[in-house]
Design a protein around this motif. Structure first.
Motif, mmCIF file in Angstrom:
data_model
loop_
_atom_site.group_PDB
_atom_site.id
_atom_site.type_symbol
_atom_site.label_atom_id
_atom_site.label_comp_id
_atom_site.label_asym_id
_atom_site.label_seq_id
_atom_site.Cartn_x
_atom_site.Cartn_y
_atom_site.Cartn_z
ATOM 1 N N VAL A 167 0.919 -1.206 0.043
ATOM 2 C CA VAL A 167 0.039 -0.134 -0.102
ATOM 3 C C VAL A 167 0.909 1.207 -0.100
ATOM 4 C CG1 VAL A 167 -1.945 1.171 1.218
ATOM 5 C CG2 VAL A 167 -1.819 -1.444 1.310
ATOM 6 N N THR A 168 0.691 2.164 -1.032
ATOM 7 C CA THR A 168 1.182 3.211 -1.101
ATOM 8 C C THR A 168 0.360 4.690 -0.648
ATOM 9 O OG1 THR A 168 3.011 2.550 -2.483
ATOM 10 C CG2 THR A 168 2.893 5.052 -2.350
ATOM 11 N N ILE A 169 0.822 5.252 0.313
ATOM 12 C CA ILE A 169 -0.080 6.436 0.644
ATOM 13 C C ILE A 169 0.651 7.729 0.182
ATOM 14 C CG2 ILE A 169 -1.453 7.768 2.485
ATOM 15 C CD1 ILE A 169 -1.428 5.098 4.188
ATOM 16 N N SER A 170 0.137 8.425 -0.813
ATOM 17 C CA SER A 170 0.795 9.579 -1.441
ATOM 18 C C SER A 170 0.164 10.761 -1.008
ATOM 19 C CB SER A 170 0.881 9.517 -2.938
ATOM 20 O OG SER A 170 1.637 8.377 -3.485
ATOM 21 N N ASP A 198 -4.430 13.514 -2.395
ATOM 22 C CA ASP A 198 -4.175 12.625 -1.311
ATOM 23 C C ASP A 198 -4.767 11.215 -1.803
ATOM 24 O OD1 ASP A 198 -2.914 14.486 0.310
ATOM 25 O OD2 ASP A 198 -4.682 14.996 1.335
ATOM 26 N N SER A 199 -4.032 10.459 -2.209
ATOM 27 C CA SER A 199 -4.231 9.007 -2.710
ATOM 28 C C SER A 199 -3.680 7.929 -2.025
ATOM 29 C CB SER A 199 -3.987 9.140 -4.280
ATOM 30 O OG SER A 199 -2.754 9.114 -4.456
ATOM 31 N N VAL A 200 -4.269 6.810 -2.257
ATOM 32 C CA VAL A 200 -3.860 5.520 -1.849
ATOM 33 C C VAL A 200 -4.288 4.585 -2.871
ATOM 34 C CG1 VAL A 200 -4.192 3.628 -0.251
ATOM 35 C CG2 VAL A 200 -4.636 5.980 0.615
ATOM 36 N N THR A 201 -2.756 3.898 -3.129
ATOM 37 C CA THR A 201 -2.804 2.794 -4.277
ATOM 38 C C THR A 201 -2.213 1.382 -3.590
ATOM 39 O OG1 THR A 201 -2.088 4.438 -5.535
ATOM 40 C CG2 THR A 201 -1.526 2.166 -6.254
ATOM 41 N N VAL A 202 -3.244 0.552 -3.864
ATOM 42 C CA VAL A 202 -3.220 -0.832 -2.887
ATOM 43 C C VAL A 202 -2.802 -1.448 -4.189
ATOM 44 C CG1 VAL A 202 -4.213 -2.383 -1.525
ATOM 45 C CG2 VAL A 202 -4.894 -0.182 -1.324
ATOM 46 N N THR A 203 -1.673 -2.355 -4.202
ATOM 47 C CA THR A 203 -1.404 -3.294 -5.249
ATOM 48 C C THR A 203 -1.127 -4.739 -4.648
ATOM 49 O OG1 THR A 203 -0.005 -1.456 -6.310
ATOM 50 C CG2 THR A 203 0.662 -3.688 -6.815
#
Length: 449
Positions: A167-170, A198-203
Motif C-alpha cells: 500500500v502506497t499513501i501519497s 491525497d491518494s492511496v494505491t493498493v497493489t
C-alpha cells in the motif's frame, strides 16, 4: 628675504566647535535640521564594563537579523505542521483499515529495522508480547513506514493465493507550501497536469501458481494451484476513465461497457464481455455502492500487462497484479490546508471495499478459467504486441549488421589504398566514382515520374 620660488602659507584657522546654543538658534525646536548642522554623537560611558553590550549597541542595528529569524521560524513552523498533518492522515487511514489487514494477513507492517515483516506467525506474536502488545495487536507505528513527508507505505503477507500486498499513501506537499501552490497553479492552467491529491494505491500480487515452488522447496506438495488465466479487467469511475486509459497501457487494450447492477457513475473496462460476467462479484458491487460516487474510488483493476507500453520482448512476459486506486476526502477539502483544523476523516466504507478487493483474488482462482475461444482472443492481442516488438527488434538488428558490414568494408578499402602507389590509387578512385555514377543512373531510371 623670502624665496620667490616658495609660496607663503598662512597658519591654519582654528576650528571652533559649534555650541548647542548656536545650533538651537539656527534650528529652532521642531524644525528640520539644515544641511551641515552639527549633531552631537551619543555619549558612551567612559568606564563601561565589557559585558554591558546594551550600552554600546541598540536593537535597531539588528533589524535584518530579526527579519531573517522571523522568516526562518515561519518556514520551519509551516514545514513541521505539514509533516504532522500528513502523518496524521496516513495514520488515520491505517487505523481505519487495521482490522481488515489483521484479519486477512498473518504478517503485516515492518520490523524494528524498517524491513518488511516476513517472520513466522508465532515469532511475530512473541516479538509483540515482548514489546508490551497483546497477541495480534500490531501498533500503527509498526504497520506504517514513512518514506518521506509525502509518502507512506504498508506491507502485508501471509495469505492463501496472495504473495504480498503493498500500500502506497501519497499525500500533498503540505510541508512545502510554495511547491504545493505551484502544483495547484499548474493543474489549474494545464489540463494534462493533474492537480495535487491525497491518494492511496493498493497493489496485490497473486501467487498465480508460484506457491507450488515454495511447497516443493519445503518438501510439501500442494493440493490445488492458485493459477488463473491472463486477462485485463477494471471497474473505473467515469469521471477519470479517459485519464487512466491514456496513462495506463493495459487499459488502452480494453473496451468500455456499462454493467448491470453497478451504479451509473461506474463502468467496466474489459477485453471480452464473458470476462466481466465471470469476474464481477456481489461483494464488490455492494462495496462500490457503499463508497459512492464521491467516495474517492478511481479504479479497481486486474491485469497481467505492464503500466507502461513494453519496449522490449522481455517486458511482455505476463505479470499479474491487482490494483486499487482511491483518493482521500482530504484532497477535496481546502480546510485540510488550514492549520489548527483537523482534516476530514477517511471514508467509512473503505474497509469494506478493501476487504472485497483482497478477497477478489480467491474468486479469480476459482472462476478465471475461460473458454478456448475467449482464451484465443486474449492470446491474439498479446501475440500482436509481441510481433510488433519482434519486428522492431529485427529491424534494429538488421541496421546493426549493415553498419558492421559497412565498417568492415571500409576498413578493407582503406587497407587496399594504403598498399597502392599514387597512380594505382588514382585509377582505383576513378573506378569507384564511375560505379557510383552508374548506380545513381540506375536508381534514376527506376523512379516513376
Amino acid at each position: 628675504m623670502a624665496d620667490k620660488d616658495f609660496a607663503d602659507y598662512e597658519a591654519p584657522t582654528p576650528i571652533i566647535p559649534t555650541t548647542l546654543a548656536t545650533i538651537s538658534s539656527v534650528n529652532p525646536p521642531g524644525a528640520t535640521p539644515v544641511l551641515g548642522s552639527f549633531q552631537p554623537p551619543p555619549q558612551i560611558p567612559i568606564y563601561s564594563p565589557w559585558y554591558a553590550v546594551w550600552q554600546r549597541h541598540s536593537p535597531s542595528e539588528f533589524l535584518l537579523e530579526f527579519y531573517v529569524i522571523i522568516l526562518i521560524t515561519f518556514v520551519v513552523s509551516i514545514h513541521t505542521w505539514g509533516v504532522r498533518r500528513n502523518r496524521r492522515i496516513a495514520r488515520e487511514w491505517v487505523s481505519q483499515n487495521k482490522a481488515v489487514l489483521e484479519r486477512e494477513f498473518a504478517m503485516i507492517g515492518f520490523d524494528a529495522k524498517g524491513s518488511p515483516n516476513t517472520l513466522a506467525e508465532g515469532s511475530q506474536d512473541k516479538l509483540l508480547s515482548e514489546a508490551g502488545f497483546g497477541k495480534k495487536e500490531v501498533p500503527v507505528d509498526l504497520i506504517l513506514r514513512e518514506n518521506s513527508p509525502t509518502e507512506y507505505v504498508v506491507y502485508a503477507t501471509g495469505r492463501n493465493n496472495v504473495a504480498f500486498m503493498h500500500v502506497t499513501i501519497s499525500l500533498m506537499k503540505r510541508n512545502n507550501p510554495i511547491a504545493l501552490a505551484g502544483e495547484f497553479l499548474a493543474g489549474f492552467i494545464f489540463d494534462a497536469i493533474p492537480g495535487p491529491r491525497d491518494s492511496v494505491t493498493v497493489t496485490l500480487a497473486p501467487f498465480d501458481g508460484g506457491e507450488q515452488a515454495l511447497l516443493q522447496a519445503g518438501g510439501k506438495k500442494g493440493e490445488s494451484s492458485s493459477k488463473f488465466d491472463n486477462f485485463i479487467w477494471a471497474l473505473v469511475n467515469k469521471r477519470t476513465m479517459n485519464k487512466w486509459r491514456e496513462e495506463r497501457y493495459d487499459l488502452s487494450l480494453t473496451t468500455t461497457r456499462d454493467w448491470e447492477g453497478l451504479p451509473r457513475w461506474c463502468s467496466i473496462m474489459t477485453e471480452a464481455k464473458e470476462i466481466g460476467d465471470l469476474v464481477l462479484t456481489k461483494e464488490v458491487k455492494e462495496a462500490v455502492e457503499q463508497v459512492g460516487e464521491d467516495g474517492g474510488l478511481e479504479y479497481l483493476l486486474i491485469s497481467d500487462q505492464r503500466l507502461e507500453k513494453p519496449q522490449r520482448i522481455e517486458e511482455t512476459v505476463p505479470k499479474k497484479r491487482q490494483t486499487m486506486h482511491i483518493t482521500l476526502p482530504s484532497s477535496h477539502s481546502l480546510f485540510s490546508l488550514i492549520p489548527f483544523l483537523p482534516p476530514p476523516g477517511p471514508n467509512a466504507a473503505t474497509p469494506a471495499l478493501l476487504s472485497a478487493f483482497i478477497r477478489f483474488t480467491d474468486h479469480l482462482v476459482f472462476v478465471a478459467h475461460f473458454r478456448p475461444e475467449v482464451h484465443r482472443k486474449l492470446k491474439a492481442t498479446r501475440d500482436e504486441q509481441i510481433r510488433a516488438l519482434r519486428k522492431v527488434k529485427d529491424e534494429e538488428e538488421k541496421e546493426e549488421r549493415d553498419q558492421k558490414k559497412a565498417e568492415e568494408k571500409k576498413r578493407e578499402r582503406d587497407a587496399r589504398l594504403r598498399g597502392m602507389t599514387a597512380d594505382e590509387q588514382k585509377r582505383f578512385l576513378e573506378k569507384e566514382r564511375e560505379k557510383e555514377i552508374r548506380r545513381a543512373a540506375k536508381k534514376g531510371k527506376g523512379i516513376k515520374m
